[in-house]
Design a protein around this motif. Structure first.
Motif, mmCIF file in Angstrom:
data_model
loop_
_atom_site.group_PDB
_atom_site.id
_atom_site.type_symbol
_atom_site.label_atom_id
_atom_site.label_comp_id
_atom_site.label_asym_id
_atom_site.label_seq_id
_atom_site.Cartn_x
_atom_site.Cartn_y
_atom_site.Cartn_z
ATOM 1 N N ASP A 1 48.374 -36.923 -0.833
ATOM 2 C CA ASP A 1 47.771 -36.194 0.292
ATOM 3 C C ASP A 1 48.864 -35.738 1.248
ATOM 4 N N PHE A 2 49.708 -34.818 0.789
ATOM 5 C CA PHE A 2 50.798 -34.320 1.621
ATOM 6 C C PHE A 2 50.314 -33.674 2.922
ATOM 7 N N PRO A 3 49.200 -32.905 2.925
ATOM 8 C CA PRO A 3 48.757 -32.304 4.193
ATOM 9 C C PRO A 3 48.501 -33.347 5.281
ATOM 10 N N SER A 4 47.855 -34.462 4.925
ATOM 11 C CA SER A 4 47.613 -35.509 5.924
ATOM 12 C C SER A 4 48.916 -36.160 6.358
ATOM 13 N N ALA A 5 49.835 -36.329 5.409
ATOM 14 C CA ALA A 5 51.140 -36.903 5.743
ATOM 15 C C ALA A 5 51.890 -36.012 6.721
ATOM 16 N N VAL A 6 51.834 -34.710 6.505
ATOM 17 C CA VAL A 6 52.515 -33.765 7.396
ATOM 18 C C VAL A 6 51.901 -33.830 8.791
ATOM 19 N N GLU A 7 50.567 -33.866 8.858
ATOM 20 C CA GLU A 7 49.910 -33.959 10.163
ATOM 21 C C GLU A 7 50.313 -35.236 10.900
ATOM 22 N N GLU A 8 50.333 -36.344 10.173
ATOM 23 C CA GLU A 8 50.719 -37.621 10.780
ATOM 24 C C GLU A 8 52.152 -37.549 11.303
ATOM 25 N N TYR A 9 53.056 -37.003 10.515
ATOM 26 C CA TYR A 9 54.456 -36.857 10.937
ATOM 27 C C TYR A 9 54.558 -35.987 12.180
#
Length: 369
Positions: A323-331
């Motif tokens: 889930d890269f999109p969620s990871a990017v948002e978290e970052y």
């Protein structure tokens, strides 16, 4: 999922290394032809960025190349008055050691498999999962990370923000092998950082690990066109040094002697920054780190923030590999908050440096109360 990083600076390499530690492959595209293509600048004060090096499994190797004595500091007024002298004991903790930027970059490069960094790839544009390079070649990506510095091309995919001049222009010079060539000046500068703060200008001298002392003359409250009106003939180093000395009227002869002793490398630099608190709507396929995301005044935070960006993003991606999109948002949430605070502090220091009584105000900053 293909993770593509544009820019082999500290932040991009930290990201690639943390991903590598967690078994995730990434590719780094760099416009320079090789790691030796150009000089990498002077010393860096690495403090909060040490967390990133721990996450990268490199903290011990970092300590082996860091200079604890680089934590020494001397603060003076233009008439030669010494306001502050801090000498670091040899056994002091490495809380804010100095390290050559080139040495730190090489440490990160050497920690990656050889084929991770693709040299000689100047990024031009990206669309629909395809990167375009200046030589006409292309590459695919699922997640594109812009780690391409102050003049980032990737930034335009997320925001219209551009760096703006902050009213500071710097002339960089240096004295090579100072201990042998000018031992008196070497003793004056000491082992770490040497600051002389005047009204609207400052001189910063800094020891490098190779024996060179880098000197930066900063002229504050000056416009973008200041170099063209300053009368500094950059094509004639000897005349440029003479003109710089003229621009320090009333300064102690020891300080002008530093300028006179410099070699023929005289480099003008205009200082820019991005708006404090810059954000953008998150996208699942593109993000930024380092100066591409939060360029701020050069007062010791930029490199640390870039290293942390790389580590935080790498850890977020490793925690959510599906889930890269969620990871990017978290970052991005964490990065926006952390770097906005660092940018506000940098702006505060910049304000102190530009004030008429800069030396006294900086003394109060270093020794509150």
């Amino acid at each position: 999922m293909t993770i593509t990083i544009v820019g082999a600076g500290l932040g991009g390499l930290a990201l690639a290394r943390v991903l590598h530690v967690h078994g995730i492959e990434a590719v780094v595209y760099e416009r320079e032809a090789s790691r030796e293509a150009r000089g990498q600048g002077g010393m860096l004060d690495i403090h909060s960025g040490q967390r990133a090096l721990r996450e990268a499994g490199l903290i011990d190797r970092f300590h082996s190349i860091a200079r604890g004595e680089g934590q020494d500091m001397r603060l003076l007024e233009p008439d030669g008055t010494l306001l502050l002298q801090e000498d670091t004991p040899d056994d002091a903790p490495l809380d804010r050691p100095e390290v050559d930027r080139a040495d730190l970059r090489n440490l990160l490069l050497d920690s990656l498999p050889e084929d991770v960094v693709r040299w000689g790839h100047a990024f031009e544009s990206a669309d629909n999962g395809l990167l375009h390079f200046a030589d006409g070649s292309t590459a695919t990506y699922d997640l594109l990370v812009g780690a391409d510095g102050a003049q980032s091309r990737v930034r335009a995919l997320l925001t219209d923000a551009r760096p703006a001049h902050i009213g500071q222009n710097v002339v960089e010079l240096g004295i090579p092998d100072i201990d042998r060539t000018h031992p008196d000046l070497a003793a004056m500068v000491g082992r770490g950082n040497y600051w002389v703060l005047g009204n609207g200008l400052s001189l910063a001298a800094q020891r490098n690990g190779d024996g060179r002392v880098r000197i930066g003359l900063s002229f504050y409250n000056t416009g973008e066109d200041w170099f063209t009106t300053s009368g500094i003939p950059f094509d004639d180093p000897a005349a440029a040094r003479a003109r710089l000395i003229e621009l320090l009227p009333g300064w102690d002869a020891r300080f002008t002697a530093l300028i006179a002793a410099c070699d023929d490398t005289v480099v003008p630099r205009s200082i820019t920054s991005l708006p404090i608190g810059l954000t953008w709507p998150s996208r699942p396929d593109v993000t930024l780190l380092g100066d591409a995301a939060h360029l701020m005044p050069p007062v010791g935070e930029g490199a640390n923030m870039a290293l942390l960006d790389g580590a935080v993003l790498g850890l977020a991606l490793a925690a959510r590999p599906d889930d890269f999109p969620s990871a990017v948002e978290e970052y991005e949430r964490e990065m926006f908050e952390r770097t906005s605070a660092a940018a506000r502090m940098s702006a505060r220091i910049q304000e102190l440096l530009t004030s008429p009584d800069a030396s006294r105000r900086m003394l109060e900053f270093f020794q509150p109360g």
